[in-house]
Design an enzyme around this catalytic site. Sequence first.
Site, PDB file in Angstrom:
ATOM      1  N   ILE A  68       0.841  -1.193   0.000  1.00  0.00           N
ATOM      2  CA  ILE A  68       0.000   0.000   0.000  1.00  0.00           C
ATOM      3  C   ILE A  68       0.885   1.256   0.000  1.00  0.00           C
ATOM      4  CG2 ILE A  68      -1.673   1.311   1.372  1.00  0.00           C
ATOM      5  CD1 ILE A  68      -2.833  -1.453   2.275  1.00  0.00           C
TER       6      ILE A  68
ATOM      7  N   TYR B  71      -7.940 -11.341  13.675  1.00  0.00           N
ATOM      8  CA  TYR B  71      -7.105 -10.125  13.607  1.00  0.00           C
ATOM      9  C   TYR B  71      -6.491  -9.859  14.988  1.00  0.00           C
ATOM     10  CZ  TYR B  71      -5.478  -5.717  11.606  1.00  0.00           C
ATOM     11  OH  TYR B  71      -4.703  -4.688  11.137  1.00  0.00           O
TER      12      TYR B  71
ATOM     13  N   LYS C 109      -4.157  -1.565  16.292  1.00  0.00           N
ATOM     14  CA  LYS C 109      -4.747  -0.526  15.423  1.00  0.00           C
ATOM     15  C   LYS C 109      -5.612   0.437  16.229  1.00  0.00           C
ATOM     16  CE  LYS C 109      -3.128  -1.748  11.309  1.00  0.00           C
ATOM     17  NZ  LYS C 109      -1.978  -1.006  10.739  1.00  0.00           N
TER      18      LYS C 109
ATOM     19  N   THR D 214      -1.819  -7.968  -0.294  1.00  0.00           N
ATOM     20  CA  THR D 214      -0.407  -7.605  -0.194  1.00  0.00           C
ATOM     21  C   THR D 214       0.352  -8.720   0.511  1.00  0.00           C
ATOM     22  OG1 THR D 214      -0.727  -6.582   1.952  1.00  0.00           O
ATOM     23  CG2 THR D 214      -0.993  -5.149   0.037  1.00  0.00           C
TER      24      THR D 214
HETATM   25  P1  NAD Z   1       3.183  -4.904   3.216  1.00  0.00           P
HETATM   26  O1  NAD Z   1       3.671  -6.204   3.733  1.00  0.00           O
HETATM   27  O2  NAD Z   1       3.473  -4.563   1.832  1.00  0.00           O
HETATM   28  O3  NAD Z   1       3.672  -3.717   4.164  1.00  0.00           O
HETATM   29  C1  NAD Z   1       3.944  -3.898   5.543  1.00  0.00           C
HETATM   30  C2  NAD Z   1       5.280  -3.240   5.787  1.00  0.00           C
HETATM   31  O4  NAD Z   1       5.610  -3.240   7.179  1.00  0.00           O
HETATM   32  C3  NAD Z   1       6.425  -3.965   5.058  1.00  0.00           C
HETATM   33  O5  NAD Z   1       7.068  -3.058   4.201  1.00  0.00           O
HETATM   34  C4  NAD Z   1       7.346  -4.381   6.196  1.00  0.00           C
HETATM   35  O6  NAD Z   1       8.702  -4.336   5.838  1.00  0.00           O
HETATM   36  C5  NAD Z   1       7.013  -3.327   7.225  1.00  0.00           C
HETATM   37  N1  NAD Z   1       7.468  -3.669   8.576  1.00  0.00           N
HETATM   38  C6  NAD Z   1       7.076  -4.693   9.374  1.00  0.00           C
HETATM   39  N2  NAD Z   1       7.800  -4.688  10.521  1.00  0.00           N
HETATM   40  C7  NAD Z   1       8.645  -3.633  10.442  1.00  0.00           C
HETATM   41  C8  NAD Z   1       9.665  -3.097  11.295  1.00  0.00           C
HETATM   42  N3  NAD Z   1       9.978  -3.659  12.488  1.00  0.00           N
HETATM   43  N4  NAD Z   1      10.351  -1.991  10.884  1.00  0.00           N
HETATM   44  C9  NAD Z   1      10.073  -1.428   9.692  1.00  0.00           C
HETATM   45  N5  NAD Z   1       9.133  -1.870   8.838  1.00  0.00           N
HETATM   46  C10 NAD Z   1       8.446  -2.974   9.211  1.00  0.00           C
HETATM   47  O7  NAD Z   1       1.592  -4.932   3.488  1.00  0.00           O
HETATM   48  P2  NAD Z   1       0.504  -3.773   3.396  1.00  0.00           P
HETATM   49  O8  NAD Z   1      -0.788  -4.485   3.322  1.00  0.00           O
HETATM   50  O9  NAD Z   1       0.870  -2.784   2.357  1.00  0.00           O
HETATM   51  O10 NAD Z   1       0.584  -3.109   4.847  1.00  0.00           O
HETATM   52  C11 NAD Z   1       0.812  -1.725   5.040  1.00  0.00           C
HETATM   53  C12 NAD Z   1      -0.114  -1.162   6.114  1.00  0.00           C
HETATM   54  O11 NAD Z   1      -1.446  -1.245   5.656  1.00  0.00           O
HETATM   55  C13 NAD Z   1      -0.065  -1.904   7.440  1.00  0.00           C
HETATM   56  O12 NAD Z   1      -0.137  -0.948   8.499  1.00  0.00           O
HETATM   57  C14 NAD Z   1      -1.330  -2.717   7.414  1.00  0.00           C
HETATM   58  O13 NAD Z   1      -1.803  -3.000   8.709  1.00  0.00           O
HETATM   59  C15 NAD Z   1      -2.237  -1.761   6.697  1.00  0.00           C
HETATM   60  N6  NAD Z   1      -3.466  -2.339   6.128  1.00  0.00           N
HETATM   61  C16 NAD Z   1      -3.402  -3.396   5.252  1.00  0.00           C
HETATM   62  C17 NAD Z   1      -4.577  -3.924   4.723  1.00  0.00           C
HETATM   63  C18 NAD Z   1      -4.536  -5.103   3.798  1.00  0.00           C
HETATM   64  O14 NAD Z   1      -5.565  -5.757   3.643  1.00  0.00           O
HETATM   65  N7  NAD Z   1      -3.433  -5.379   3.134  1.00  0.00           N
HETATM   66  C19 NAD Z   1      -5.816  -3.365   5.084  1.00  0.00           C
HETATM   67  C20 NAD Z   1      -5.844  -2.292   5.961  1.00  0.00           C
HETATM   68  C21 NAD Z   1      -4.652  -1.777   6.485  1.00  0.00           C
HETATM   69  O1  0WE Z   2      -2.949  -5.292   9.085  1.00  0.00           O
HETATM   70  C1  0WE Z   2      -3.105  -6.299   8.417  1.00  0.00           C
HETATM   71  C2  0WE Z   2      -2.102  -7.428   8.491  1.00  0.00           C
HETATM   72  C3  0WE Z   2      -0.837  -7.057   9.194  1.00  0.00           C
HETATM   73  C4  0WE Z   2       0.031  -8.233   9.555  1.00  0.00           C
HETATM   74  C5  0WE Z   2       0.211  -9.346   8.741  1.00  0.00           C
HETATM   75  C6  0WE Z   2       1.046 -10.378   9.140  1.00  0.00           C
HETATM   76  C7  0WE Z   2       1.225 -11.642   8.324  1.00  0.00           C
HETATM   77  C8  0WE Z   2       2.572 -12.276   8.585  1.00  0.00           C
HETATM   78  C9  0WE Z   2       0.686  -8.193  10.765  1.00  0.00           C
HETATM   79  N1  0WE Z   2       1.501  -9.188  11.165  1.00  0.00           N
HETATM   80  C10 0WE Z   2       1.707 -10.270  10.384  1.00  0.00           C
HETATM   81  N2  0WE Z   2       2.548 -11.247  10.817  1.00  0.00           N
HETATM   82  C11 0WE Z   2       2.953 -12.279  10.029  1.00  0.00           C
HETATM   83  O2  0WE Z   2       3.699 -13.150  10.493  1.00  0.00           O
HETATM   84  N3  0WE Z   2      -4.227  -6.398   7.621  1.00  0.00           N
HETATM   85  C12 0WE Z   2      -5.241  -5.380   7.730  1.00  0.00           C
HETATM   86  C13 0WE Z   2      -4.486  -7.542   6.714  1.00  0.00           C
HETATM   87  C14 0WE Z   2      -5.264  -8.563   7.470  1.00  0.00           C
HETATM   88  O3  0WE Z   2      -4.652  -9.420   8.299  1.00  0.00           O
HETATM   89  C15 0WE Z   2      -5.630 -10.203   8.893  1.00  0.00           C
HETATM   90  C16 0WE Z   2      -6.885  -9.816   8.403  1.00  0.00           C
HETATM   91  C17 0WE Z   2      -6.645  -8.756   7.503  1.00  0.00           C
HETATM   92  C18 0WE Z   2      -7.673  -7.985   6.745  1.00  0.00           C
HETATM   93  C19 0WE Z   2      -5.510 -11.236   9.821  1.00  0.00           C
HETATM   94  C20 0WE Z   2      -6.657 -11.891  10.269  1.00  0.00           C
HETATM   95  C21 0WE Z   2      -7.905 -11.501   9.802  1.00  0.00           C
HETATM   96  C22 0WE Z   2      -8.033 -10.473   8.876  1.00  0.00           C
END
Ligand code: NAD
Ligand code: 0WE
Length: 256
Positions: A20, A156, A163, A194
């Site tokens: 994202i 979650y 969050k 992602t």
């Molecule tokens: P992503 O895996 O591409 O991004 C997550 C990032 O967190 C990665 O770049 C990873 O390197 C970084 N990260 C984790 N631990 C870290 C640390 N100790 N130091 C520095 N960086 C660290 O996945 P994404 O879905 O793009 O997630 C980005 C944000 O969006 C997150 O906050 C996630 O909770 C939020 N989000 C994701 C979704 C979804 O469905 N994918 C929905 C709502 C919110």
């Molecule tokens: O914020 C997130 C996911 C963030 C995340 C993902 C991982 C996967 C790998 C945080 N920690 C970890 N640790 C790992 O080892 N989202 C909003 C995506 C997400 O994650 C879920 C969801 C949704 C949506 C987990 C359970 C249920 C729904």
Amino acid sequence: MGLLDGKIGVVFGVANKRSIAWAIAQAWAREGARLAFTYQGERLKENVAELVSAFGSDTLLMPCDVTRDDQIEAVFQELRQRHGRLHLLLHSVAFAPREALEGRYLDTSREAFRVALDVSAYSLTALARAAAPLMTEGGSILTLSYYGAEKVVPHYNVMGVAKAALEASVRYLAYDLGPQRVRVNAISAGPVNTLAARGISGFTEMLRHYEAKSPLRRNVLPEELGATGLFLASDGAAAITGQVIYVDCGYQIMGM
Ligand code: NAD
Ligand code: 0WE
């Protein structure tokens, strides 16, 4: 004429092209922002370097594990030397130990709770505090949240608690930084496929559920998160701070 001409930004949370953070960074760059990037660790360095090379070879790229105060300090020291000021900060970082996203919230260990809250919530405060002295011309700080902050989304778990802390932090940071014209907001995104979402069991069903139940009857696209991220960074959002904006095809309004 770009909406962000002359703005300098730093992006935390690009892992790959599906991130994202990458969608929002592209929208910021397209509108004229000059961006620096960080990556979590050596494992991701090459990947992120290749992506950001699209923005020119002089693009600043630095390691930053957000749990490390020394690395955070080094990033902002470098930004100060290179640019002297900062307008935009994107925090798109979250992590909880895998086992905490399986089974019951009730069983969350002290250590998994600590790690999830440190990486996913406290880091925004640490980055905002380091960025604030450079945001001398006002600024916009943006983070990513999810609906699990306010309602129970099965599995979650501790991420929902993190969050909730992140969203409360957005409000307190907005209050502290408002007097220096620095705005702080969150985008609460619908599910996006992602790296962080992949391997979550039931994620595909979740995408289908949003498609069936959201008012717009579809899932959000990364470029739509980019567009909202651009709006929140721009002067169009000059009076918006402390908010959580839902970019989820309307899912959040539903009661059933
Ligand atoms: P992503 O895996 O591409 O991004 C997550 C990032 O967190 C990665 O770049 C990873 O390197 C970084 N990260 C984790 N631990 C870290 C640390 N100790 N130091 C520095 N960086 C660290 O996945 P994404 O879905 O793009 O997630 C980005 C944000 O969006 C997150 O906050 C996630 O909770 C939020 N989000 C994701 C979704 C979804 O469905 N994918 C929905 C709502 C919110
Ligand atoms: O914020 C997130 C996911 C963030 C995340 C993902 C991982 C996967 C790998 C945080 N920690 C970890 N640790 C790992 O080892 N989202 C909003 C995506 C997400 O994650 C879920 C969801 C949704 C949506 C987990 C359970 C249920 C729904």
